[in-house]
Design a protein around this motif. Structure first.
Motif, mmCIF file in Angstrom:
data_model
loop_
_atom_site.group_PDB
_atom_site.id
_atom_site.type_symbol
_atom_site.label_atom_id
_atom_site.label_comp_id
_atom_site.label_asym_id
_atom_site.label_seq_id
_atom_site.Cartn_x
_atom_site.Cartn_y
_atom_site.Cartn_z
ATOM 1 N N THR A 93 0.827 -1.200 0.000
ATOM 2 C CA THR A 93 0.000 0.000 0.000
ATOM 3 C C THR A 93 0.864 1.253 0.000
ATOM 4 O O THR A 93 0.593 2.203 -0.727
ATOM 5 N N GLU A 94 1.910 1.245 0.810
ATOM 6 C CA GLU A 94 2.767 2.432 0.893
ATOM 7 C C GLU A 94 3.525 2.684 -0.405
ATOM 8 O O GLU A 94 3.780 3.825 -0.761
ATOM 9 N N ASN A 95 3.850 1.643 -1.108
ATOM 10 C CA ASN A 95 4.610 1.793 -2.353
ATOM 11 C C ASN A 95 3.727 1.870 -3.593
ATOM 12 O O ASN A 95 4.234 1.887 -4.703
ATOM 13 N N SER A 96 2.420 1.925 -3.406
ATOM 14 C CA SER A 96 1.532 1.985 -4.567
ATOM 15 C C SER A 96 1.575 3.390 -5.186
ATOM 16 O O SER A 96 1.828 4.386 -4.496
ATOM 17 N N PRO A 97 1.318 3.493 -6.478
ATOM 18 C CA PRO A 97 1.334 4.806 -7.130
ATOM 19 C C PRO A 97 0.328 5.786 -6.519
ATOM 20 O O PRO A 97 0.636 6.968 -6.371
ATOM 21 N N LEU A 98 -0.847 5.310 -6.147
ATOM 22 C CA LEU A 98 -1.852 6.202 -5.560
ATOM 23 C C LEU A 98 -1.382 6.758 -4.223
ATOM 24 O O LEU A 98 -1.566 7.948 -3.936
ATOM 25 N N SER A 99 -0.740 5.941 -3.416
ATOM 26 C CA SER A 99 -0.231 6.396 -2.133
ATOM 27 C C SER A 99 0.906 7.404 -2.319
ATOM 28 O O SER A 99 0.986 8.400 -1.600
ATOM 29 N N MET A 100 1.779 7.137 -3.272
ATOM 30 C CA MET A 100 2.877 8.079 -3.532
ATOM 31 C C MET A 100 2.334 9.411 -4.051
ATOM 32 O O MET A 100 2.834 10.469 -3.699
ATOM 33 N N LEU A 101 1.277 9.363 -4.873
ATOM 34 C CA LEU A 101 0.650 10.594 -5.361
ATOM 35 C C LEU A 101 0.041 11.374 -4.203
ATOM 36 O O LEU A 101 0.194 12.596 -4.123
ATOM 37 N N ASP B 71 2.607 13.309 -2.187
ATOM 38 C CA ASP B 71 3.359 14.333 -2.906
ATOM 39 C C ASP B 71 3.045 15.710 -2.305
ATOM 40 O O ASP B 71 1.886 16.026 -2.052
#
Length: 83
Positions: free
Chosen positions: A50-58, A61
């Motif tokens: 979950t932490e490394n998912s693109p949505l979480s990184m977005l 930001d």
């Protein structure tokens, strides 16, 4: 006699509760008004994915901070407080 009898009793109690919970069918474990459940075989793998998912990184930001703050405020007032 064990050095820490309270700890031994606690471990025994947890073991008993785990065995008893495993005997119940899934629909008996939670109350009837349960909205949703999430089952994951490994919480650490789920948290990492979950932490490394693109949505979480977005969402993390810095450019998204105002949008996420507004979303979280509305989430609290419109969803969580009504539950």
């Amino acid at each position: 006699m064990p050095k820490y009898p309270i700890t031994s009793l606690f471990i025994l109690w947890i073991s008993f509760c785990t065995v008893k919970a495993g005997e119940l069918p899934p629909e008996k474990l939670l109350p009837g008004n349960t909205l949703a459940t999430l089952v994951a075989p490994s919480y650490t793998r789920l948290a990492s994915a979950t932490e490394n998912s693109p949505l979480s990184m977005l969402a993390r930001d810095p450019a998204m901070k105002p949008i996420m703050d507004k979303f979280m405020a509305r989430w609290r007032t419109d969803v969580l407080l009504k539950l």
